[in-house]
Motif scaffolding. Sequence first.
Motif, PDB file in Angstrom:
ATOM      1  N   PHE A 299       0.827  -1.221   0.000  1.00 45.76           N
ATOM      2  CA  PHE A 299       0.000   0.000   0.000  1.00 45.76           C
ATOM      3  C   PHE A 299       0.858   1.266   0.000  1.00 45.76           C
ATOM      4  N   GLN A 300       2.068   1.169   0.520  1.00 44.29           N
ATOM      5  CA  GLN A 300       2.975   2.328   0.443  1.00 44.29           C
ATOM      6  C   GLN A 300       3.359   2.565  -1.023  1.00 44.29           C
ATOM      7  N   ALA A 301       3.476   1.491  -1.789  1.00 47.51           N
ATOM      8  CA  ALA A 301       3.833   1.621  -3.210  1.00 47.51           C
ATOM      9  C   ALA A 301       2.619   2.024  -4.046  1.00 47.51           C
ATOM     10  N   ASP A 302       1.418   1.600  -3.628  1.00 51.51           N
ATOM     11  CA  ASP A 302       0.201   1.919  -4.386  1.00 51.51           C
ATOM     12  C   ASP A 302      -0.958   2.024  -3.402  1.00 51.51           C
ATOM     13  N   LYS A 303      -1.332   3.257  -3.078  1.00 53.27           N
ATOM     14  CA  LYS A 303      -2.350   3.454  -2.038  1.00 53.27           C
ATOM     15  C   LYS A 303      -3.750   3.008  -2.468  1.00 53.27           C
ATOM     16  N   ASN A 304      -3.914   2.762  -3.767  1.00 54.33           N
ATOM     17  CA  ASN A 304      -5.219   2.286  -4.244  1.00 54.33           C
ATOM     18  C   ASN A 304      -5.243   0.793  -4.529  1.00 54.33           C
ATOM     19  N   ALA A 305      -4.187   0.099  -4.133  1.00 51.53           N
ATOM     20  CA  ALA A 305      -4.128  -1.340  -4.413  1.00 51.53           C
ATOM     21  C   ALA A 305      -5.283  -2.064  -3.724  1.00 51.53           C
ATOM     22  N   HIS A 306      -5.718  -3.156  -4.309  1.00 52.22           N
ATOM     23  CA  HIS A 306      -6.718  -4.015  -3.665  1.00 52.22           C
ATOM     24  C   HIS A 306      -6.273  -5.467  -3.784  1.00 52.22           C
ATOM     25  N   LEU A 307      -6.434  -6.203  -2.710  1.00 52.41           N
ATOM     26  CA  LEU A 307      -6.060  -7.613  -2.693  1.00 52.41           C
ATOM     27  C   LEU A 307      -7.212  -8.461  -2.165  1.00 52.41           C
TER      28      LEU A 307
ATOM     29  N   ASN B 288       0.812  12.442   5.074  1.00 53.95           N
ATOM     30  CA  ASN B 288      -0.427  11.804   5.522  1.00 53.95           C
ATOM     31  C   ASN B 288      -0.342  10.284   5.478  1.00 53.95           C
ATOM     32  N   ALA B 289      -1.009   9.667   6.461  1.00 51.91           N
ATOM     33  CA  ALA B 289      -1.074   8.208   6.457  1.00 51.91           C
ATOM     34  C   ALA B 289      -1.949   7.753   5.278  1.00 51.91           C
ATOM     35  N   ILE B 290      -1.771   6.536   4.860  1.00 49.93           N
ATOM     36  CA  ILE B 290      -2.576   5.977   3.772  1.00 49.93           C
ATOM     37  C   ILE B 290      -3.785   5.280   4.414  1.00 49.93           C
ATOM     38  N   SER B 291      -4.987   5.639   3.937  1.00 47.24           N
ATOM     39  CA  SER B 291      -6.201   5.032   4.497  1.00 47.24           C
ATOM     40  C   SER B 291      -6.673   3.887   3.621  1.00 47.24           C
ATOM     41  N   ILE B 292      -6.806   2.730   4.227  1.00 46.79           N
ATOM     42  CA  ILE B 292      -7.367   1.591   3.500  1.00 46.79           C
ATOM     43  C   ILE B 292      -8.459   0.971   4.367  1.00 46.79           C
ATOM     44  N   THR B 293      -9.201   0.038   3.780  1.00 48.79           N
ATOM     45  CA  THR B 293     -10.204  -0.689   4.569  1.00 48.79           C
ATOM     46  C   THR B 293      -9.989  -2.184   4.392  1.00 48.79           C
ATOM     47  N   ALA B 294      -9.979  -2.898   5.512  1.00 46.17           N
ATOM     48  CA  ALA B 294      -9.968  -4.364   5.457  1.00 46.17           C
ATOM     49  C   ALA B 294     -11.416  -4.807   5.628  1.00 46.17           C
ATOM     50  N   HIS B 295     -11.918  -5.600   4.706  1.00 44.98           N
ATOM     51  CA  HIS B 295     -13.259  -6.178   4.855  1.00 44.98           C
ATOM     52  C   HIS B 295     -13.095  -7.651   5.183  1.00 44.98           C
ATOM     53  N   HIS B 296     -13.603  -8.045   6.330  1.00 42.89           N
ATOM     54  CA  HIS B 296     -13.477  -9.430   6.792  1.00 42.89           C
ATOM     55  C   HIS B 296     -14.829 -10.125   6.625  1.00 42.89           C
ATOM     56  N   PHE B 297     -14.864 -11.134   5.775  1.00 46.22           N
ATOM     57  CA  PHE B 297     -16.103 -11.861   5.478  1.00 46.22           C
ATOM     58  C   PHE B 297     -16.088 -13.250   6.121  1.00 46.22           C
ATOM     59  N   ASP B 298     -17.273 -13.690   6.523  1.00 50.76           N
ATOM     60  CA  ASP B 298     -17.462 -15.096   6.877  1.00 50.76           C
ATOM     61  C   ASP B 298     -18.753 -15.514   6.173  1.00 50.76           C
ATOM     62  N   LEU B 299     -18.627 -16.300   5.127  1.00 51.81           N
ATOM     63  CA  LEU B 299     -19.796 -16.629   4.292  1.00 51.81           C
ATOM     64  C   LEU B 299     -20.478 -17.932   4.705  1.00 51.81           C
ATOM     65  N   TYR B 300     -20.058 -18.487   5.850  1.00 49.11           N
ATOM     66  CA  TYR B 300     -20.572 -19.799   6.275  1.00 49.11           C
ATOM     67  C   TYR B 300     -22.091 -19.870   6.301  1.00 49.11           C
ATOM     68  N   ARG B 301     -22.729 -18.781   6.761  1.00 51.13           N
ATOM     69  CA  ARG B 301     -24.182 -18.813   6.952  1.00 51.13           C
ATOM     70  C   ARG B 301     -24.997 -18.333   5.745  1.00 51.13           C
TER      71      ARG B 301
ATOM     72  N   PRO C 176      -9.689   0.474  -2.121  1.00 50.09           N
ATOM     73  CA  PRO C 176      -8.318   0.419  -1.604  1.00 50.09           C
ATOM     74  C   PRO C 176      -8.283  -0.380  -0.297  1.00 50.09           C
ATOM     75  N   GLY C 177      -7.466  -1.407  -0.288  1.00 49.81           N
ATOM     76  CA  GLY C 177      -7.391  -2.258   0.900  1.00 49.81           C
ATOM     77  C   GLY C 177      -7.423  -3.722   0.508  1.00 49.81           C
ATOM     78  N   PHE C 178      -8.048  -4.524   1.361  1.00 50.86           N
ATOM     79  CA  PHE C 178      -8.114  -5.945   1.036  1.00 50.86           C
ATOM     80  C   PHE C 178      -9.358  -6.590   1.623  1.00 50.86           C
TER      81      PHE C 178
END
Length: 176
Positions: free
Chosen positions: A31-39, A90-103, A122-124
Amino acid sequence: MAQNSFTQHCRQEADTSALAQKLANSLSHLFQADKNAHLNISLEGDLGAGKTTFARHLIQALGFEGRVKSPTYTLCEPYPIQINSGNLPNAISITAHHFDLYRMRDPLEWQEAGFAEHFDEPGFCLVEWPEKAEGTLPAFDIEIHLTAGDDENSRNISFKANSSQGKIVIQKINAQ
Ligand code: ADP
Ligand code: MG
């Protein structure tokens, strides 16, 4: 040839936490290399294998200070994360989305819930039980598989990269 996969034996939860910290360091570089990266990262393994525990250590290693609970009932929990930007003010702002699709009752429930847009923010995305979506999710850059080891607290954790971005992350883990 650069390594695109590896397996680590974690004798106890502290080892799992150390591995999550290495992934956090490597993601920070990305993310330091690409603040819009998504994984997209999958977390696979049986109930109790340690998927949520790994996600919790990873999100906290990235500096999130609140509680990381299992998204079992909500399907998805967002975590805002600030990445140190090195030389930039400025710090780089990303969002981690944590999924649990079991249900999920239907393989497309994640789309109907409006979660598709999270797969390129941006984030993962970290996805537990991706198999419940029956192949309808975007491709995973990295697949993480957790299996039980030979005693109660040991686990074998495998990483596999499927994209050039995923390969960079795995190479950076191995270089630490
Ligand atoms: P899952 O999300 O795969 O169903 P959880 O992460 O909710 O599993 O539960 C894993 C449990 O195993 C937690 O109680 C955790 O403390 C425990 N545990 C013991 N040893 C380890 C380890 N080496 N790595 C991860 N979790 C471990
Ligand atoms: Mg879980």
